[in-house]
Design a protein around this motif. Structure first.
Motif, mmCIF file in Angstrom:
data_model
loop_
_atom_site.group_PDB
_atom_site.id
_atom_site.type_symbol
_atom_site.label_atom_id
_atom_site.label_comp_id
_atom_site.label_asym_id
_atom_site.label_seq_id
_atom_site.Cartn_x
_atom_site.Cartn_y
_atom_site.Cartn_z
ATOM 1 N N PRO A 35 0.839 -0.966 -0.353
ATOM 2 C CA PRO A 35 -0.024 -0.018 -0.349
ATOM 3 C C PRO A 35 0.887 1.217 -0.037
ATOM 4 O O PRO A 35 1.815 1.119 1.048
ATOM 5 C CB PRO A 35 -0.760 -0.123 1.686
ATOM 6 C CG PRO A 35 -0.151 -1.008 1.764
ATOM 7 C CD PRO A 35 0.956 -1.704 1.251
ATOM 8 N N ASP A 36 0.238 2.387 -0.961
ATOM 9 C CA ASP A 36 0.971 3.786 -1.015
ATOM 10 C C ASP A 36 2.452 3.616 -1.355
ATOM 11 O O ASP A 36 2.733 4.464 -0.940
ATOM 12 C CB ASP A 36 0.468 4.156 0.809
ATOM 13 C CG ASP A 36 -0.086 5.424 0.642
ATOM 14 O OD1 ASP A 36 -0.396 5.449 0.107
ATOM 15 O OD2 ASP A 36 0.021 5.904 1.993
ATOM 16 N N TYR A 37 2.772 2.833 -2.265
ATOM 17 C CA TYR A 37 4.590 2.982 -2.893
ATOM 18 C C TYR A 37 3.987 2.919 -4.055
ATOM 19 O O TYR A 37 3.430 1.947 -4.665
ATOM 20 C CB TYR A 37 5.062 1.982 -2.353
ATOM 21 C CG TYR A 37 5.740 2.153 -0.881
ATOM 22 C CD1 TYR A 37 6.971 2.294 -1.041
ATOM 23 C CD2 TYR A 37 5.853 1.876 -0.305
ATOM 24 C CE1 TYR A 37 7.403 2.935 0.300
ATOM 25 C CE2 TYR A 37 5.685 1.485 1.477
ATOM 26 C CZ TYR A 37 6.707 2.336 1.275
ATOM 27 O OH TYR A 37 8.177 2.920 2.655
ATOM 28 N N GLN A 38 4.312 4.218 -4.534
ATOM 29 C CA GLN A 38 4.568 4.127 -5.766
ATOM 30 C C GLN A 38 6.428 4.837 -6.632
ATOM 31 O O GLN A 38 5.398 5.837 -6.004
ATOM 32 C CB GLN A 38 2.936 4.813 -6.987
ATOM 33 C CG GLN A 38 3.056 4.467 -8.316
ATOM 34 C CD GLN A 38 1.537 5.193 -8.345
ATOM 35 O OE1 GLN A 38 0.680 5.496 -7.675
ATOM 36 N NE2 GLN A 38 1.285 4.768 -9.787
ATOM 37 N N ALA A 331 -9.373 -5.956 2.673
ATOM 38 C CA ALA A 331 -8.918 -4.281 2.306
ATOM 39 C C ALA A 331 -10.062 -3.667 1.606
ATOM 40 O O ALA A 331 -10.483 -3.217 1.510
ATOM 41 C CB ALA A 331 -8.413 -4.421 0.702
ATOM 42 N N PRO A 335 -10.031 1.950 3.173
ATOM 43 C CA PRO A 335 -8.869 2.860 2.095
ATOM 44 C C PRO A 335 -7.521 1.683 1.835
ATOM 45 O O PRO A 335 -7.111 1.425 0.870
ATOM 46 C CB PRO A 335 -8.916 3.788 1.698
ATOM 47 C CG PRO A 335 -10.459 3.993 2.891
ATOM 48 C CD PRO A 335 -10.422 3.270 3.745
ATOM 49 N N ARG A 387 -4.564 8.676 3.882
ATOM 50 C CA ARG A 387 -4.902 10.031 3.906
ATOM 51 C C ARG A 387 -4.848 10.994 5.275
ATOM 52 O O ARG A 387 -5.270 11.828 4.970
ATOM 53 C CB ARG A 387 -6.020 10.048 2.829
ATOM 54 C CG ARG A 387 -6.284 10.297 1.604
ATOM 55 C CD ARG A 387 -7.240 9.804 1.199
ATOM 56 N NE ARG A 387 -8.271 9.017 1.090
ATOM 57 C CZ ARG A 387 -9.756 8.608 0.742
ATOM 58 N NH1 ARG A 387 -10.081 9.353 -0.551
ATOM 59 N NH2 ARG A 387 -10.278 7.728 0.583
ATOM 60 N N GLU A 469 3.196 8.347 1.408
ATOM 61 C CA GLU A 469 3.165 8.049 0.011
ATOM 62 C C GLU A 469 4.966 8.245 -0.352
ATOM 63 O O GLU A 469 6.012 10.010 0.407
ATOM 64 C CB GLU A 469 2.432 8.854 -0.839
ATOM 65 C CG GLU A 469 2.461 8.733 -2.330
ATOM 66 C CD GLU A 469 0.689 8.880 -3.015
ATOM 67 O OE1 GLU A 469 0.496 8.753 -4.306
ATOM 68 O OE2 GLU A 469 0.297 9.265 -1.952
#
Ligand SMILES: Cc1cc2nc3c(=O)[nH]c(=O)nc-3n(C[C@H](O)[C@H](O)[C@H](O)COP(=O)(O)OP(=O)(O)OC[C@H]3O[C@@H](n4cnc5c(N)ncnc54)[C@H](O)[C@@H]3O)c2cc1C
Ligand code: SF4
Ligand code: SF4
Lengths: 470, 449
Positions: A35-38, A331, A335, A387, A469
């Motif tokens: 989650p949350d890595y890009q 999940a 979110p 968030r 992030e």
């Protein structure tokens, strides 16, 4: 972006159709299941064979271009997120099963073979490849090897490491190395096979693997034991193992996890139970029968509310299939779903469960727990929303406390999902500074220019855990 | 299109993505990849992540996040998606991919500047033809669609060339024989149960089904009668709106939904019966389509709750005994019937109960046949690749009869039979037509005795 020169050289090696760098291609290889890595790579490349791999690596090595090898991108440690750009290497053209040798009981495969396809190919010949991660329908064998994945059958049969007997890999300088072979014994020098297993793509690129197979167990039986609490289930686990019974599978799920899995699978799981144990035994019919009966007895003695034995193999298979969906099913609740992988000695499972519950309460975060109870491998999973920065801080704190507790109990920060970026700040907690140094010395010897999956395993600074992030 | 209007359109699309896409649903995808093995375009592209559900969701999210321009590739990738929704039942996280796709297409569509012939074509199909039952009857829908020379113009205007002509003429050959205008005018409004009434139902006749596929509708009514159902057929109903919803013509889809809701609010019945998987899936989704209209939401949900596929009803109430000449039968799922309505075992059970025949499940019967609404015209190459792989699976079980549950699938499978040149030994049929034939066959046998 790649320089014109590098791009040109890569195209010369694999052809234009195998170097992809449209906006779309870059986006879809910018993430994995973490989650949350890009992070956006510079290009995606599809080698056709080991020579291609070797040539590509040489170009990247001389130009300092990072390479991120990628299977199906289902790892949970940001292991294939190209944090430092460079090229993502995928193995769509190298996904054949090369040979099943039924005299030596081995299977030889290319890196891109899907785990389940491998398992089924072996089964078609009456042979058995036990490591079966929850993601086996999608994961590749190289991904399994490089993360040293475990599965639902780990308790009795071990993990991926225990089945890899030979490898072919490309070194960061382009050399092609072969290790091991179809051998039951082999002590010729350092055990490079073992070194590569679990190396997370930081030492070289696997281009072929030979795996050990075993005869397929004659029968199996599956059962569910229901409990008021996860802790009670934990007690049963310790008791079963103390009784010298090693079931093939010994998984547990807490109440919220059972609920979401049932929402998806609709197979009539007991959603009102506080926790369940999913137990499977395989082997010759008499042994299975005897063990299952004994296990049922232990479950009752240790306060199981009820014990249900699957009446058909299909029913049993439906139960294990449902268990595999636990993480993804969770999940649906929030979110962001962040899962951890703390592992403790089996005898400490109940204590660890208690600690997790306490930590979640103190930090006011929602944590569900399921996992490979028999392996002492827990997956405390936090349902949150990336968030909400304030909550994310509390999530981070909770996980830190969980790691600390695991290590205190003689455990580890990750049992099977790997270090990657996610757990790199904590690596020294487990292996010590000298341990990290020893590992780093190996990394430098193999990959002096740090082109292989840079930023993974070794943290820039330790302790501070990053979940926000990039 | 000039560069500036192009840029303007792009900006508007990005703004709309930010404002209109359901971001929570995008986040609900945890990128586990469980959906990948069930996605036909992922499989056919040999594992291209961009052509997978996980990839497409990531692309939509990237546009919302401002990480990516909604460029041509992006639109092409969404267009390549069959909309079969096989990714939905596979997703443990419960991601509503179909709704995300609909939202994205709707945004792209309203902002789309079509070249004049395509625009004319779309307008004819979506606004002039399908919403009007009378015109559907007059023009006889698809036949017009395929035979009208306008189609060829469009084919040339869009990227379809070469093989398209051949494809269309094969398509024409597989179209059913057309009912005469007189037959079309005399459609029944009520059919009585043969014996003691077991259930009262309303029949959703469908715009295409009641014109091109009139025989199939007759078979449906015949079976319901034989199963002792009393059937009303509300006369003010119209097209379900499926084609519109899936092509980004959401406003028209909503209008059609409302008309149907009104049409089915009168009269007493337990179920609304549909015999086309594609229609049924939209009918059960009216609650979602009208979710932002407080006046309609509840009425829409009440409507949707009553919708059932014909096979579920027939299995429930029971048919008279059935028999046919010896043959191997196989069943191709309608994606929307299976993935959206969750109906897959009822049709199989009904087919298995036909005496004298042998039912063989083919491999991957749950995978899309490549028809997918207008997909086989717009994304022809992929559609034919999928179809040829499908026919190989049919051949494996040596089936003589391929049963489907949706007109689009039926045409596609007929096309598959044609492509293989097996018209003499193999046929594709709608399930109700085969069941009706089997009931009649048995009746005749009994009369002989
Ligand atoms: C829902 C879900 C359930 C899961 N269940 C389990 C489980 O039960 N047990 C478990 O252990 N894990 C589990 N995982 C984690 C994950 O699936 C495994 O780590 C899996 O082995 C990753 O395979 P992959 O093909 O997706 O590899 P990727 O994620 O693509 O890559 C994993 C690592 O391998 C490297 N790599 C890939 N190919 C090569 C190559 N040819 N040469 C060198 N390096 C390479 C990558 O750089 C990366 O470091 C689960 C994940 C999900 C999403
Ligand atoms: S299965 Fe669902 S959650 Fe997993 S990647 Fe596909 S859409 Fe996302
Ligand atoms: S709707 Fe069908 S084609 Fe589209 S992403 Fe889902 S499974 Fe793939």
């Amino acid at each position: 972006m790649l320089t014109k020169e590098v791009r040109g050289k890569l195209v010369d090696i694999v052809g234009g159709e195998n170097v992809k760098d449209s906006q779309q291609d870059l986006i879809v290889y910018s993430y994995d299941s973490t989650p949350d890595y890009q992070a956006i790579p510079d290009a995606v490349i599809k080698p056709r064979n080991k020579q291609d791999v070797s040539e590509i690596v040489k170009v990247c090595n001389s130009h300092g271009v990072p390479i991120v090898p990628r299977g199906s991108g289902t790892n949970l440690c940001a292991g294939t997120t190209p944090l430092e750009g460079g090229i993502v290497m995928i193995f769509n053209h190298m996904s054949e099963i090369l040979e099943i040798d039924d005299e030596n009981l081995t299977i030889t495969v290319q890196p891109g073979v899907i785990t389940l396809d491998l398992i089924e190919a072996a089964e078609a010949k009456g042979l058995f490849y036990p490591p079966d991660p929850g993601s086996m329908k999608i994961s590749t064998i190289a991904g399994n090897i490089l993360e040293c994945s475990g599965g639902l059958r780990g308790l009795k049969y071990g993990v991926t490491r225990d089945y890899v007997i030979g490898l072919e890999f490309v070194m960061p300088n382009g050399d092609i190395v072969k290790t091991g072979g179809k051998l039951a014994k082999d002590v010729a020098g350092y055990d490079l096979t073992r070194l590569m297993v679990g190396s997370e793509g930081t030492l070289g690129i696997i281009t072929e693997a030979t795996l050990k197979l075993i005869p397929i167990p004659e029968t199996k039986k599956t059962m569910l034991a229901l409990y008021d609490s996860l802790e009670a289930a934990g007690n049963t686990v310790s008791k079963i193992i103390a009784n010298r019974i090693i079931p093939a599978t010994l998984e547990f799920l807490d109440q919220p996890t059972i609920q979401v899995v049932e929402d998806f699978a609709k197979i009539g799981l007991p959603t009102e139970a506080g926790a369940v144990l999913l137990i499977e035994q395989d082997g010759p019919a008499e042994v299975v029968e005897r063990d299952i009966e004994k296990i049922a007895e232990i479950c009752r003695e240790t306060n199981a509310i009820s014990v249900q034995i699957a009446s058909t193999p299909e029913e049993g298979a439906a139960l294990t299939a449902a268990r595999r969906t636990a993480l993804s099913a969770l999940a649906r609740m929030k979110p962001t779903t962040i899962l951890e992988d703390a592992t403790v000695p089996r005898s400490k499972i109940a204590e660890m469960v208690r600690a997790i519950e306490k930590i979640a309460k103190e930090n006011d975060v929602q944590i569900c727990t399921f996992g490979h109870a028999g392996d002492g491998n827990l997956h405390p999973t936090c349902m949150t929303d990336a968030r909400d920065k304030e909550e994310m801080k509390r999530v981070e704190k909770s996980f830190e406390e969980i790691f600390k507790k695991a290590i205190e109990l003689g455990g580890t920060i990750t049992g099977e999902h790997g270090v990657g970026v996610m757990k790199s700040p904590y690596l020294s907690w487990k292996v010590g500074e000298t341990g990290v140094d020893a590992m780093f010395a190996i990394k430098q010897a193999f990959d002096p220019n740090n082109i292989m999956n840079p930023g993974k395993i070794f943290a820039k600074d330790t302790r501070k855990r990053v979940v926000v992030e990039k | 299109m000039s560069v500036t209007t192009d840029m303007k359109r792009n900006e508007q699309i990005k703004k709309d993505f930010k404002e209109k896409m359901d971001y929570d649903e995008l986040l609900n995808c945890m990128r586990c990849g469980f959906c990948l093995p069930s996605c036909p375009t992922y499989i056919e592209t040999k594992g291209n992540e961009a052509a997978s559900p996980r990839g497409r969701i990531a692309l939509m999210k990237a546009v919302v996040d401002g990480k990516m321009e909604p460029d041509e590739d992006f639109e092409a990738q969404l267009s390549l998606c069959l909309g079969c929704r096989a990714c939905e039942p596979a997703c443990p996280s419960g991601v509503k991919y179909g709704h995300l796709l609909e939202q994205a297409l709707d945004i792209l569509q309203t902002k789309k500047k079509y070249s004049p012939p395509v625009k004319m074509f779309r307008s004819l199909i979506f606004n002039q033809l399908f919403p009007h039952q009378s015109r559907m009857r007059g023009l006889n829908g698809l036949l017009w669609f395929y035979q009208n020379s306008g189609v060829q113009k469009v084919a040339r205007a869009t990227k379809m060339t070469g093989i398209v002509g051949k494809h269309l003429s094969t398509m024409e050959r597989v179209l059913p024989s057309i009912a005469s205008p007189k037959q079309l005018k005399n459609r029944p409004s009520h059919v009585e149960a043969e014996g003691v009434v077991k259930k009262k139902v309303a029949f959703f006749s469908g715009c295409l089904m009641d014109t091109m596929f009139m025989e199939t509708n007759d078979s449906t009514l015949y079976l319901l009668k034989k199963a002792n159902c009393d059937v009303v057929i509300p006369q003010t109903q119209n097209c379900c709106g499926a084609l519109h919803a899936h092509s980004g013509e959401m406003d028209t889809a909503k209008e059609l939904a409302k008309k149907n809701i009104v049409a089915f609010e009168e009269g007493e019945f337990d179920h609304i019966v549909s015999n086309a998987g594609g229609c049924g899936a939209v009918l059960v989704d009216y609650g979602h389509i009208l979710k932002d209209e407080p006046k309609w939401k509840q009425r829409a949900e009440a409507f949707s709750a009553k919708v059932k596929d014909i096979s579920e009803i027939l299995l429930d109430v029971g048919l008279p005994e059935m028999e046919l000449d010896p043959q191997i039968i196989t069943y191709q799922d309608s994606c929307h019937l299976r993935n959206v309505q969750g109906t897959f075992s009822a049709p199989r059970k009904l087919l298995q109960s036909i005496k004298g025949t042998q039912f063989m499940e083919m491999k991957d019967a749950d995978q899309c046949c490549g028809s997918a609404g207008t997909y086989n015209i717009i994304e022809q190459e992929m559609s034919m690749q999928i179809l040829d792989h499908k026919m190989a699976k049919v051949d494996e079980v040596k089936a003589a009869t391929i049963v489907t549950a949706n007109p689009g699938c039926l045409l596609q499978m007929k096309l598959g039979v044609e492509r293989e040149g097996k018209q003499k030994t193999m046929k594709a049929v709608h399930i109700v037509d085969l069941l009706a034939e089997a009931v009649k066959y048995k009746e005749k046998q009994l009369q002989k005795v």
